[in-house]
Design an enzyme around this catalytic site. Sequence first.
Site, PDB file in Angstrom:
ATOM      1  N   CYS A 137       0.755  -0.941   0.278  1.00 35.14           N
ATOM      2  CA  CYS A 137       0.254  -0.131  -0.390  1.00 35.14           C
ATOM      3  C   CYS A 137       1.036   0.936  -0.091  1.00 35.14           C
ATOM      4  CB  CYS A 137      -0.894   0.214   1.171  1.00 35.14           C
ATOM      5  SG  CYS A 137      -1.855   1.314   1.547  1.00 35.14           S
ATOM      6  N   CYS A 140      -0.200   4.471   2.127  1.00 33.24           N
ATOM      7  CA  CYS A 140      -0.037   3.558   3.829  1.00 33.24           C
ATOM      8  C   CYS A 140       1.034   4.666   4.626  1.00 33.24           C
ATOM      9  CB  CYS A 140      -0.647   2.603   4.165  1.00 33.24           C
ATOM     10  SG  CYS A 140      -1.831   1.975   3.199  1.00 33.24           S
ATOM     11  N   ASP A 141       2.105   4.056   2.965  1.00 35.39           N
ATOM     12  CA  ASP A 141       3.212   3.754   3.387  1.00 35.39           C
ATOM     13  C   ASP A 141       4.593   4.380   2.893  1.00 35.39           C
ATOM     14  OD1 ASP A 141       3.175   2.121   5.263  1.00 35.39           O
ATOM     15  OD2 ASP A 141       3.354  -0.104   4.005  1.00 35.39           O
TER      16      ASP A 141
END
Length: 312
Positions: A137, A140-141
């Site tokens: 992701c 997300c990261d």
Amino acid sequence: MAEHLKCLIIGSGPAGYTAAIYASRANMNPVLYQGMQPGGQLTTTNEVENFPGYVHGVTGPEMMVQLKEQAERFGTQVRDGWVTKVDFSGPLHKVWVNDTIEIHAETVIISTGASAKYLGLPSEQHYLQQGGGVSACAVCDGFFYRNQEVVIVGAGDSACEEAHYLSKLCKKVTMLVRSEKFRASKIMEERVRKTENIEILMHTETLEVLGDGNVVTGVTALNKTTNETITIPATGFFVAIGHTPNTAIFKDYLNLDETGYILNVPGSSKTNVPGVFVAGDAADQVYRQAITAAGTGCMAALDAERYLASLE
């Protein structure tokens, strides 16, 4: 004897726990089964820094423990076990847990999520579990790899979207495409091809994720045209080859799209079966964030409460 419930929640990520918080506060006495991965996909995420309210961030597992405790505080029964069979043909929804326990529920909220697909390389799995540089992701990261060099694998629209997202944060993005052409739409392909700091290697397969045991330091890949092995220095390895929604057991009763996501009535959590609702990534192939999953968990509980009220 089958157990009779007002509200059964299947799955325990942000969607399931948020549904449980709302349902228990509405006196629906929900029972939540955690499934095969208690806490869902977020438990594979080390740092969650984009969920509102956590000023300094929180780890995925920690956040799930807090959500679980919050749901339990209002009376949700959280149980171990996973649903192995359902029968949604009648007014009472029949569900079997671990093949043995039979439950009859007036409402069912499905929040079984979707699992990211990985390449399956031992080195990839090692660094995924270490939390040291493998991710599925970018949204997300990606933040953790600012001004660094990363590699992304994939050829579809979401791979192009994630590569483009990473290009705005990272010094360099190397995109590995296994075949000789993209699966993405022309417009998405054009976007990555026009981005200066994205290097695209076609016909290239990942052989191994390299690292020092704790964090990723690079990737070895094979150019299938020349048979040449190359080493790409990188601190992050992103896998964008799709997700598999955990919905197979519902396929005989619920309308799914061609990839297996549950189809909901737009603007609601309702499925084609009255009294059965869906929340989170089992129905969302676009956003797939903890915050959007939690929002649909709230919707599902409110929809279930209204459904129960209409039966009275």
